[in-house]
Design a protein around this motif. Structure first.
Motif, PDB file in Angstrom:
ATOM      1  N   ALA A 101       6.059   6.102   7.510  1.00 15.76           N
ATOM      2  CA  ALA A 101       4.599   6.119   7.576  1.00 15.76           C
ATOM      3  C   ALA A 101       4.070   5.244   8.707  1.00 15.76           C
ATOM      4  O   ALA A 101       3.025   5.534   9.277  1.00 15.76           O
ATOM      5  CB  ALA A 101       4.015   5.646   6.247  1.00 15.76           C
ATOM      6  N   LEU A 102       4.778   4.170   9.024  1.00 13.75           N
ATOM      7  CA  LEU A 102       4.290   3.223  10.030  1.00 13.75           C
ATOM      8  C   LEU A 102       5.380   3.002  11.089  1.00 13.75           C
ATOM      9  O   LEU A 102       6.055   1.987  11.102  1.00 13.75           O
ATOM     10  CB  LEU A 102       3.943   1.885   9.367  1.00 13.75           C
ATOM     11  CG  LEU A 102       3.026   1.959   8.147  1.00 13.75           C
ATOM     12  CD1 LEU A 102       3.228   0.767   7.241  1.00 13.75           C
ATOM     13  CD2 LEU A 102       1.591   2.061   8.590  1.00 13.75           C
ATOM     14  N   ILE A 169       6.811  -2.766   3.049  1.00 14.77           N
ATOM     15  CA  ILE A 169       5.500  -2.108   3.009  1.00 14.77           C
ATOM     16  C   ILE A 169       5.620  -0.693   3.587  1.00 14.77           C
ATOM     17  O   ILE A 169       5.069   0.266   3.048  1.00 14.77           O
ATOM     18  CB  ILE A 169       4.451  -2.943   3.790  1.00 14.77           C
ATOM     19  CG1 ILE A 169       4.208  -4.278   3.077  1.00 14.77           C
ATOM     20  CG2 ILE A 169       3.146  -2.177   3.944  1.00 14.77           C
ATOM     21  CD1 ILE A 169       3.249  -5.197   3.798  1.00 14.77           C
ATOM     22  N   ILE A 172       7.210   1.603   1.026  1.00 14.35           N
ATOM     23  CA  ILE A 172       6.274   1.954  -0.042  1.00 14.35           C
ATOM     24  C   ILE A 172       5.268   3.000   0.459  1.00 14.35           C
ATOM     25  O   ILE A 172       5.026   4.020  -0.190  1.00 14.35           O
ATOM     26  CB  ILE A 172       5.535   0.694  -0.551  1.00 14.35           C
ATOM     27  CG1 ILE A 172       6.524  -0.262  -1.224  1.00 14.35           C
ATOM     28  CG2 ILE A 172       4.428   1.070  -1.545  1.00 14.35           C
ATOM     29  CD1 ILE A 172       5.932  -1.589  -1.605  1.00 14.35           C
ATOM     30  N   ALA A 173       4.709   2.736   1.660  1.00 14.04           N
ATOM     31  CA  ALA A 173       3.711   3.658   2.210  1.00 14.04           C
ATOM     32  C   ALA A 173       4.322   5.037   2.441  1.00 14.04           C
ATOM     33  O   ALA A 173       3.679   6.066   2.185  1.00 14.04           O
ATOM     34  CB  ALA A 173       3.153   3.096   3.518  1.00 14.04           C
TER      35      ALA A 173
ATOM     36  N   MET B   1      -4.122   5.981  11.967  1.00 15.19           N
ATOM     37  CA  MET B   1      -3.433   5.883  10.673  1.00 15.19           C
ATOM     38  C   MET B   1      -4.234   6.614   9.597  1.00 15.19           C
ATOM     39  O   MET B   1      -5.444   6.476   9.529  1.00 15.19           O
ATOM     40  CB  MET B   1      -3.293   4.412  10.287  1.00 15.19           C
ATOM     41  CG  MET B   1      -1.921   4.066   9.753  1.00 15.19           C
ATOM     42  SD  MET B   1      -1.952   2.453   8.989  1.00 15.19           S
ATOM     43  CE  MET B   1      -2.281   1.410  10.405  1.00 15.19           C
ATOM     44  N   ARG B   4      -5.010   7.057   3.465  1.00 18.72           N
ATOM     45  CA  ARG B   4      -4.188   6.758   2.288  1.00 18.72           C
ATOM     46  C   ARG B   4      -3.101   5.736   2.606  1.00 18.72           C
ATOM     47  O   ARG B   4      -2.809   4.849   1.804  1.00 18.72           O
ATOM     48  CB  ARG B   4      -3.547   8.052   1.773  1.00 18.72           C
ATOM     49  CG  ARG B   4      -4.469   8.861   0.869  1.00 18.72           C
ATOM     50  CD  ARG B   4      -3.974  10.294   0.783  1.00 18.72           C
ATOM     51  NE  ARG B   4      -2.559  10.343   0.396  1.00 18.72           N
ATOM     52  CZ  ARG B   4      -2.149  10.627  -0.838  1.00 18.72           C
ATOM     53  NH1 ARG B   4      -3.032  10.899  -1.781  1.00 18.72           N
ATOM     54  NH2 ARG B   4      -0.890  10.659  -1.124  1.00 18.72           N
ATOM     55  N   ILE B   5      -2.538   5.851   3.805  1.00 16.75           N
ATOM     56  CA  ILE B   5      -1.518   4.875   4.216  1.00 16.75           C
ATOM     57  C   ILE B   5      -2.156   3.509   4.393  1.00 16.75           C
ATOM     58  O   ILE B   5      -1.611   2.489   3.977  1.00 16.75           O
ATOM     59  CB  ILE B   5      -0.818   5.344   5.510  1.00 16.75           C
ATOM     60  CG1 ILE B   5      -0.030   6.617   5.240  1.00 16.75           C
ATOM     61  CG2 ILE B   5       0.086   4.256   6.064  1.00 16.75           C
ATOM     62  CD1 ILE B   5       0.626   7.225   6.446  1.00 16.75           C
ATOM     63  N   VAL B   8      -2.521   1.710   1.118  1.00 19.32           N
ATOM     64  CA  VAL B   8      -1.258   1.124   0.660  1.00 19.32           C
ATOM     65  C   VAL B   8      -0.965  -0.159   1.422  1.00 19.32           C
ATOM     66  O   VAL B   8      -0.601  -1.184   0.834  1.00 19.32           O
ATOM     67  CB  VAL B   8      -0.102   2.130   0.837  1.00 19.32           C
ATOM     68  CG1 VAL B   8       1.222   1.478   0.502  1.00 19.32           C
ATOM     69  CG2 VAL B   8      -0.325   3.355  -0.018  1.00 19.32           C
ATOM     70  N   VAL B   9      -1.163  -0.118   2.755  1.00 18.44           N
ATOM     71  CA  VAL B   9      -0.863  -1.299   3.569  1.00 18.44           C
ATOM     72  C   VAL B   9      -1.752  -2.464   3.167  1.00 18.44           C
ATOM     73  O   VAL B   9      -1.285  -3.599   3.012  1.00 18.44           O
ATOM     74  CB  VAL B   9      -1.038  -0.976   5.069  1.00 18.44           C
ATOM     75  CG1 VAL B   9      -0.909  -2.235   5.911  1.00 18.44           C
ATOM     76  CG2 VAL B   9      -0.007   0.044   5.508  1.00 18.44           C
ATOM     77  N   CYS B  12      -0.663  -3.807  -0.300  1.00 22.48           N
ATOM     78  CA  CYS B  12       0.601  -4.550  -0.191  1.00 22.48           C
ATOM     79  C   CYS B  12       0.395  -5.890   0.512  1.00 22.48           C
ATOM     80  O   CYS B  12       0.976  -6.901   0.112  1.00 22.48           O
ATOM     81  CB  CYS B  12       1.645  -3.739   0.558  1.00 22.48           C
ATOM     82  SG  CYS B  12       2.263  -2.348  -0.380  1.00 22.48           S
TER      83      CYS B  12
END
Lengths: 514, 176
Positions: A101-102, A169, A172-173, B1, B4-5, B8-9, B12
């Motif tokens: 995701a990142l 992180i 998880i994402a 980005m 939804r991501i 989460v970031v 967290c």
């Protein structure tokens, strides 16, 4: 600029600036391999020293530095990056995601690591001693009596923590957002589930480690007294805080291994995993329990009896979900059409030998017995059984299992089996006698020992040398597989199930693009 | 980005920050928790049995320590005393500030075996308050105590150690 220079630069910038999950996974695995051999060389030096009684090879202070760095390197350098590497490679493939995701943060979280280990290992070559107080960094050994290089260690730990947290992180994402639409949570492969829960453990536990080493830094240089009795602090507080991180940490190092074994055993038994829901619940409950058992590492610090009893019971409770997992693996094997390729051999060895480590853990959980075992070789035997035959065996199984998918070649099965059999014999010759030494009263972390421990120590050292040398076969087999070997089919293994086997071998640079 | 991501970031990151803070919060939380539950505090028995028992003699070994190279001379006048449970006793420690500046110390007692602390009743002790000595000054510091006559028979030898901690700077800081 010549053509050569240009291609060289292109190669460096490809790996330096890559945001591709497969590249980053490979980088993690390479780093982990390098660290595994560095930590292994340290282990070999320790075993040369302990081959005979007397200060025979290195002086005690350097021995202490080796023990400290061997622990830190193997935990933070070999086991954890290997699991993160596997997560990077496999999670997007298993859930049908185009990438993590990142991706940019992913690149960063890897490239912090080589610098962290450069800082950590540089302490060996700087004037003065490297950290010499054990990987647990107990105060006041690390504050009042810590060598100047302790500050390097603190910096390295901060970097490692940042890297792990970003990585967690990211995982998880990825799992929450990038699953292919038809994949509900309860359809996720168990490796993905185990990493999902591990990532939560990481973001909860790692900041505590960062906090506790920050306090250590403050005590060393800024006149605070968190752990200094003279200023109203308490050295035992350090142990409480450290193990509040430390116990979840040991599960961070085994839960992804559970996930790997839960992938491999069904493949080579040609059956579905037995009790999928219970496997997920077991991982989740182990993760929860890991936060309420930390004081079993410090039974002998003079804790109140009531506290000791509570921690003894919560610790023993962990055996229940772990037992569920072992029973389910065995039940998966039951009446399966089993074949014994190398990954399966490692997986079965994992189930048996990890259980031995679990049993010695139960013995250590019993308070009155722990007073006897505390700080002896029995503890060394216990955590090497869970970390070497547990975590490390699962990583080796995973590498053999997915290597054809990564490289497009089958590894050499004969060499793989040779590696397995030498390793599994040597690992027991190395670590099993440590139980007896511990019961006979040999303490941990000593550079010399009384004569009566000589025989077992020589057996252990010989086992360790064989174990170390056998890993060269492993390394050779991996490198060979990258370039040669039988072409792998996209399914690779006859019984393999899951999305990662639906793409070509080797896995194309971009997969599941939408 | 994607949003939804991002969510989460953010969640967290909040977890990470709060766990970092929680680690520091644990420092006071641990001591509060132990105080409330009574764990790890050597709570004294409320009623005290002071009937003298001359049939029993307890050997009390006295140990004097300086923490972290404190430049003081500190020792008990007698290293071992024999006492009867229930009797009133007095022991004396000698202290001299050997440094070139005025220093304040706090003495911290420690018992071995640990449960001896439950039966050791101090009426007066130099450890009850901080002691300040000028450079070269000396002092005889007494401890007056009784041992509970219900002390178990297996406690026939007790070690009592005092460690001197330098609190000069801490006192100066709180004074200003």
């Amino acid at each position: 600029m010549t053509q050569n220079h240009k291609s060289m630069l292109a190669l460096i910038s490809r790996w330096l600036f890559t945001t591709n999950h497969k590249d980053i996974g490979t980088l993690y695995l390479i780093l982990s391999g390098i660290m595994f051999f560095i930590g292994g060389i340290m282990a070999m030096m320790i075993r040369i020293q302990l081959y005979r009684p007397g200060i025979t090879f290195i002086d005690p202070n350097f021995y202490n530095q080796l023990v400290t760095l061997h622990g830190l390197i193997m935990i933070f350098g070999a086991i954890m990056p290997a699991f993160v590497g596997l997560a990077n490679w496999m999670i997007p493939l298993m859930i049908g995601a185009p990438d993590m995701a990142l991706p940019r943060l992913n690149n960063w979280s890897f490239w912090i690591l080589p610098f962290a280990f450069l800082i950590l290992l540089s302490t060996l070559f700087l004037p003065g001693a490297a950290p010499n107080f054990g990987w647990t960094m107990y105060t006041p050994l690390s504050t009042t009596y810590g060598p100047p290089s302790t500050d390097f260690l603190i910096a390295a730990i901060h970097l490692l923590g940042i890297s792990s947290i970003i990585g967690a992180i990211n995982i998880i994402a990825t799992i929450i957002n990038l699953r292919t639409p038809s994949m509900t949570y309860m359809k996720m492969p168990l490796f993905v589930w185990s990493w999902f829960i591990t990532a939560f453990l990481l973001i909860i536990a790692m900041p505590v480690l960062a906090g506790v080493v920050t306090m250590m830094l403050f005590d060393r240089h800024f006149g605070t007294s968190f752990f200094n009795a003279a200023g109203g602090g308490d050295p035992v507080l350090y142990q409480h805080l450290f193990w509040f991180f430390g116990h979840p940490e040991v599960y961070i190092m085994i839960l992804p291994g559970f996930g790997i074994i839960s992938e491999i055993i069904p493949t080579f038994s040609r059956k579905k995993i037995f009790g999928y829901t219970f496997m997920v619940l077991a991982i989740a409950s182990i993760a929860f329990l890991s936060f309420i058992v930390w004081a079993h590492h410090m039974f002998t610090t003079g804790m109140a009896l009531s506290a000791q009893i509570i921690f003894m019971y919560t610790t023993m409770l962990i055996a229940v979900p772990t037992g569920v997992k072992v029973f389910n693996w065995v039940a998966t094997l039951f009446r399966g059409a089993i074949t014994f390729e190398t990954p399966m051999l490692f997986a079965i060895a994992f189930v048996i030998l990890f259980s031995i480590g679990g049993f010695s853990g139960l013995m250590l959980a019993v308070v009155p017995a722990d007073y006897q075992y505390q700080d002896t070789y029995f503890v060394v035997a216990h955590f090497h059984y869970v970390l070497v035959t547990g975590a490390l065996f699962s990583i080796m199984a995973a590498i053999y299992y997915w290597l054809p998918k990564w490289t497009g070649h089958y590894y050499n099965e004969t060499l793989g089996q040779l590696h397995f059999w030498i390793t599994v014999v040597a690992v027991n010759v190395t670590f099993f006698p440590m139980h007896f030494l511990g019961l006979a009263g040999m303490p941990r972390r000593i550079a010399d020992y009384p004569l009566q421990y000589t025989d077992f120590n020589q057996i252990i050292s010989i086992g360790a040398f064989v174990l170390g040398l056998a890993q060269i076969i492993f390394l050779y087999n991996i490198i060979r597989t990258i370039f040669y070997g039988k072409k792998a089919t996209s399914r690779v293994w006859e019984g393999a199930q899951g999305l990662e086997w639906s793409i070509a071998s080797p896995a194309p640079y971009h997969t599941f693009q939408t | 980005m994607q949003t939804r991501i991002k969510i989460v970031v953010i969640i967290c990151s909040i977890v990470v920050m709060s766990m970092f803070g929680f680690c520091f919060a644990l420092v006071p939380l641990y001591s509060t928790f132990c105080k409330i539950t009574g764990i790890n505090t050597a709570l004294r028995v409320n009623e005290f049995e002071s009937q003298m028992d001359q049939t029993r003699t307890i050997r009390l070994e006295l140990i004097a320590n300086n923490n972290a190279n404190l430049p003081w001379i500190f020792y008990p006048l007698k290293a071992t005393v024999l006492v009867h449970p229930g009797a009133l006793n007095k022991i004396i420690f000698f202290a001299k500030n050997n440094s070139k500046k005025s220093m304040t110390i706090q003495a911290i007692p420690s018992f071995a075996p640990l449960n001896a602390a439950y039966y050791f009743h101090k009426i007066q002790c130099f450890c009850f308050e901080q002691q300040t000595l000028k450079p070269g000054e000396t002092k005889y510091m007494p401890v007056i105590f009784r041992i509970d006559s219900r002390i178990p028979y297996d406690l026939s030898t007790i070690s009592l150690a005092y460690t001197l901690f330098d609190v000069t700077q801490k006192v100066a800081r709180t004074a200003t």
